[in-house]
Design a protein around this motif. Structure first.
Motif, mmCIF file in Angstrom:
data_model
loop_
_atom_site.group_PDB
_atom_site.id
_atom_site.type_symbol
_atom_site.label_atom_id
_atom_site.label_comp_id
_atom_site.label_asym_id
_atom_site.label_seq_id
_atom_site.Cartn_x
_atom_site.Cartn_y
_atom_site.Cartn_z
ATOM 1 N N GLY A 1 0.806 -1.214 0.000
ATOM 2 C CA GLY A 1 0.000 0.000 0.000
ATOM 3 C C GLY A 1 0.841 1.266 0.000
ATOM 4 N N THR A 2 1.965 1.241 0.723
ATOM 5 C CA THR A 2 2.857 2.399 0.748
ATOM 6 C C THR A 2 3.412 2.697 -0.641
ATOM 7 O OG1 THR A 2 3.495 1.942 3.035
ATOM 8 C CG2 THR A 2 4.986 3.318 1.741
ATOM 9 N N VAL B 1 5.051 -5.474 -10.060
ATOM 10 C CA VAL B 1 6.467 -5.461 -9.705
ATOM 11 C C VAL B 1 6.664 -5.992 -8.282
ATOM 12 C CG1 VAL B 1 8.469 -3.976 -9.318
ATOM 13 C CG2 VAL B 1 7.008 -3.603 -11.310
ATOM 14 N N PHE B 2 5.804 -5.599 -7.361
ATOM 15 C CA PHE B 2 5.926 -6.065 -5.981
ATOM 16 C C PHE B 2 5.746 -7.587 -5.913
ATOM 17 C CE2 PHE B 2 4.557 -6.987 -1.679
ATOM 18 C CZ PHE B 2 5.354 -6.172 -0.910
ATOM 19 N N ALA B 3 4.764 -8.128 -6.650
ATOM 20 C CA ALA B 3 4.519 -9.565 -6.615
ATOM 21 C C ALA B 3 5.707 -10.341 -7.174
ATOM 22 C CB ALA B 3 3.248 -9.899 -7.398
ATOM 23 N N VAL B 4 6.261 -9.870 -8.285
ATOM 24 C CA VAL B 4 7.393 -10.564 -8.888
ATOM 25 C C VAL B 4 8.603 -10.545 -7.951
ATOM 26 C CG1 VAL B 4 9.064 -10.486 -10.782
ATOM 27 C CG2 VAL B 4 6.624 -10.199 -11.257
ATOM 28 N N ALA C 1 11.333 -4.721 -2.125
ATOM 29 C CA ALA C 1 10.333 -4.851 -3.186
ATOM 30 C C ALA C 1 9.486 -3.589 -3.311
ATOM 31 C CB ALA C 1 9.449 -6.067 -2.914
ATOM 32 N N ALA C 2 9.127 -2.983 -2.170
ATOM 33 C CA ALA C 2 8.299 -1.773 -2.202
ATOM 34 C C ALA C 2 9.052 -0.586 -2.808
ATOM 35 C CB ALA C 2 7.821 -1.450 -0.789
ATOM 36 N N LEU C 3 10.335 -0.466 -2.527
ATOM 37 C CA LEU C 3 11.120 0.635 -3.088
ATOM 38 C C LEU C 3 11.136 0.578 -4.619
ATOM 39 C CD1 LEU C 3 14.165 0.740 -0.627
ATOM 40 C CD2 LEU C 3 12.357 2.450 -0.866
ATOM 41 N N ALA D 1 9.055 -1.179 -6.596
ATOM 42 C CA ALA D 1 7.697 -1.090 -7.126
ATOM 43 C C ALA D 1 7.176 0.338 -7.092
ATOM 44 C CB ALA D 1 6.775 -2.010 -6.328
ATOM 45 N N GLY D 2 7.467 1.076 -6.021
ATOM 46 C CA GLY D 2 7.021 2.463 -5.940
ATOM 47 C C GLY D 2 7.650 3.343 -7.003
ATOM 48 N N ALA D 3 8.948 3.164 -7.247
ATOM 49 C CA ALA D 3 9.624 3.960 -8.274
ATOM 50 C C ALA D 3 9.072 3.649 -9.665
ATOM 51 C CB ALA D 3 11.124 3.696 -8.224
ATOM 52 N N ALA D 4 8.864 2.359 -9.970
ATOM 53 C CA ALA D 4 8.323 1.986 -11.274
ATOM 54 C C ALA D 4 6.898 2.490 -11.452
ATOM 55 C CB ALA D 4 8.368 0.458 -11.433
ATOM 56 N N GLY D 5 6.087 2.379 -10.406
ATOM 57 C CA GLY D 5 4.710 2.861 -10.495
ATOM 58 C C GLY D 5 4.619 4.361 -10.666
#
Length: 618
Positions: free
Chosen positions: A425-426, A588-591, A556-558, A560-564
């Motif tokens: 979520g973050t 991205v987070f799931a992968v 993973a969150a770092l 995923a957040g940048a890509a999103g």
């Protein structure tokens, strides 16, 4: 090891059917797993503090805790890669659990789903409440005045519903329910209600009256630079009634959750926000922002009404046993426990006071931007902590029985799952902040400039979401045994001091973003201290292993957040940007979660493999 929740007694000894729609496993069929004896070299538990002479609440004394079990040895250098090990673990068929454990798992899963579903409904109505406030009144001096008065329901919710009172009453009611199931003389639950509810009612009534009378002094202390203090005083006198209604609502919630009744407690914020929204639209044209304050008073009363019938059924249906078996007598609960819990909750919520105080000297609308950003950014945290709300009575029961191994397994699983949830979520909040705020609030009196300011603050707030979640999850472990401990208050005080200093140093240069950064820094420090102190003072989790596992979803969150954020910024429509950014973040987070071998996702992968046997996960 699977955790089995303690069961309430039934009149016929059969299955305990939840009057709120959940069916708890039957004690006759579902027996708790056998306790594993502790090794002889484990450290003993600390001694219990003596109870004071003038206690407030009664509860069964907790049994001595089972000594902590040492951590498993670290894997050797010849261990396969994390992704390979995770895939092999996921593909292996786990041993079939006993039928009692399966029933307990199903009940916990159903309770969590019901609680999360109603919490999502309440959170969506909370967003609707904030949208209505922004649409009808914008972000100006009037909304700043209301939000100063809004400090009271924020404090009352933390102290009386979510944290403080629940940490005292859930273990107490869990013990009373257990003694009732063991055949204690009379009804321990009714006895607990008779000894605590009148005193609580008297206390919250007196505090509410004091706040109404002292509203002018309270407003001056909270926001000395407020442009319209008279409006804030009027709103404060209306919102002060929530101390009375929230106290009764929190009492009902704790009692029902100890009885494994989760529907009514989870529905209280649906009723609460419905009352506020209705009052704003019906009376907003005549009363202005005072209508929102009146809605707080009405919504608080609806929270009590939503739970009272269910609690009454629990108290009325049980038959009193005149000749009980030999069960340990209840003894008064230590007043020190109540003091430590309430002081911790008060200290944690004082972050809001610091923010409002620092923002009161900034241009009009600063407090409103902070409020809107915080409400949206905290949604992942609120939803992830619903699991801990459901499992808190389970941990409390395990600690009361001295089964620290069962409590440890439950707490470690909870920490892994809530951390993955809040970090996903973050990443989404950071990636899509402008699009979220524009879709939710940019209409009516809420301008594009307000959107830009709120989105910037929300991204900074999101940095501290993991810290907020860990504090909420870990502190339940410290208070689950029903014994007083001052360490959580120390950890929270250190965080508050850090928040104050960082905020004072950064507000002049960075404005509201500096205040949000102070919040994130302070709560992260508190979370680290609580993690460090887990052990003799709390449930003895394997801290190093937990921290190592937490590092995986953080990485993973770092990414995923940048890509999103990159993908969302390229869309011209806020809706398209939100959908695109959210999809990229999730994918991205799931992968990365699979590649890093995040153990919290292992049950999900096993479930998918059972449903899709032709798919290979490796």
């Amino acid at each position: 090891m699977t955790v089995q929740p303690p069961q309430a007694a039934t009149d016929d000894g059969g299955a305990d059917t939840d009057t709120d729609g959940l069916r708890a496993p039957s004690p006759a069929r579902d027996t708790a797993p056998a306790r594993t004896p502790s090794p002889p070299h484990a450290l003993p538990s600390p001694p219990l503090p003596s109870a004071p002479s003038a206690p407030l609440f009664a509860a069964t004394p907790p049994l001595p805790s089972t000594p902590a079990i040492p951590s498993a040895p670290a894997p050797s250098s010849e261990t396969p890669s994390r992704a390979t090990a995770f895939a092999e673990t996921s593909s292996a068929a786990p041993p079939a659990p006993p039928s009692g454990e399966t029933a307990s798992n199903r009940f916990l899963a159903k309770a969590a789903l019901v609680t999360i579903g109603l919490s999502i409904a309440g959170a969506l109505l909370g967003l609707g409440r904030d949208q209505a406030l922004a649409h009808l009144f914008g972000a100006d001096s009037a909304t700043d005045a209301f939000l100063v008065a809004w400090t009271l329901p924020e404090f009352a919710a933390t102290l009386l519903i979510e944290d403080g009172l629940a940490f005292v009453l859930v273990p107490a009611f869990s013990m009373a329910v257990a003694r009732r199931a063991q055949g204690a003389v009379g009804d321990p639950v009714r006895a607990l209600v008779a000894s605590t509810l009148p005193r609580l009612t008297l206390a919250v009534t007196a505090v509410a009256a004091l706040l109404i009378a002292g509203a002018p002094y309270l407003v001056e202390a909270l926001a000395p630079g407020l442009p319209d203090p008279a409006l804030a005083v009027d709103c404060t006198r209306l919102t002060a009634t929530c101390v009375f209604t929230f106290g009764l609502a929190g009492y009902c919630s704790a009692a029902l959750r100890a009885h494994r009744r989760f529907v009514a407690p989870a529905a209280i914020y649906v009723a609460y926000n419905t009352g506020i929204i209705t009052a704003m639209f019906v009376l907003g044209g005549r009363w202005g922002v005072r209508a929102a304050a009146l809605g707080v008073a009405v919504g608080g009363a609806l929270m009590v009404v939503a739970q009272a019938p269910s609690l009454w059924r629990q108290l009325r249906h049980h038959e009193v046993s005149p000749h009980g078996s030999a069960v340990a007598e209840a003894r008064p609960m230590d007043l020190t426990l109540i003091s430590t819990v309430l002081l911790f909750a008060l200290c944690r919520q004082s972050q809001v006071l610091i923010e409002r105080f620092l923002a009161s000297s900034l241009p009009a609308g600063a407090i409103s931007h902070l409020n809107y950003a915080q409400k949206v950014a905290q949604m992942p945290m609120v939803l992830s902590l619903m699991l801990c709300t459901v499992t808190f009575p389970v941990v409390a029961q395990a600690m009361a029985e001295g089964d620290t191994e069962r409590a440890r397994v439950r707490v470690e699983r909870d920490l892994a799952l809530v951390s993955c949830t809040v970090l996903l979520g973050t990443a989404a909040v950071v990636a899509c902040a402008p699009q979220i705020i524009q879709l939710l609030f940019q209409r009516g009196a809420f301008t594009a400039q307000d959107t830009s300011a709120t989105a910037a603050v929300m991204r900074v707030y999101a940095v501290g979401l993991l810290g907020h979640t860990l504090v909420g999850a870990l502190v339940r472990s410290y208070f689950s045994s029903g014994r007083p401990t001052w360490y959580p208050l120390f950890a929270m005080t250190a965080g508050i001091v850090a928040t104050s200093w960082i905020g004072a140093l950064t507000v002049g240069r960075f404005g509201v973003c500096g205040i949000a950064a102070a919040n994130a820094g302070g709560i992260t420090l508190s979370a680290l201290l609580l993690l460090y102190g887990m052990g003799p003072r709390s449930v003895p989790i394997r801290t190093r292993r937990v921290v190592a596992e937490l590092g995986k979803p953080v990485r993973a969150a770092l990414v995923a957040g940048a890509a999103g954020a990159l993908c969302a910024s390229r869309a011209h429509s806020p809706l398209v940007g939100l959908l695109l950014g959210g999809t990229v973040v999730t994918a991205v987070f799931a992968v990365l979660a699979w590649a890093l071998g995040i153990q919290a996702l292992a049950p999900v992968l096993r479930s998918l493999k059972r449903r899709l046997p032709h798919v290979r996960f490796r």
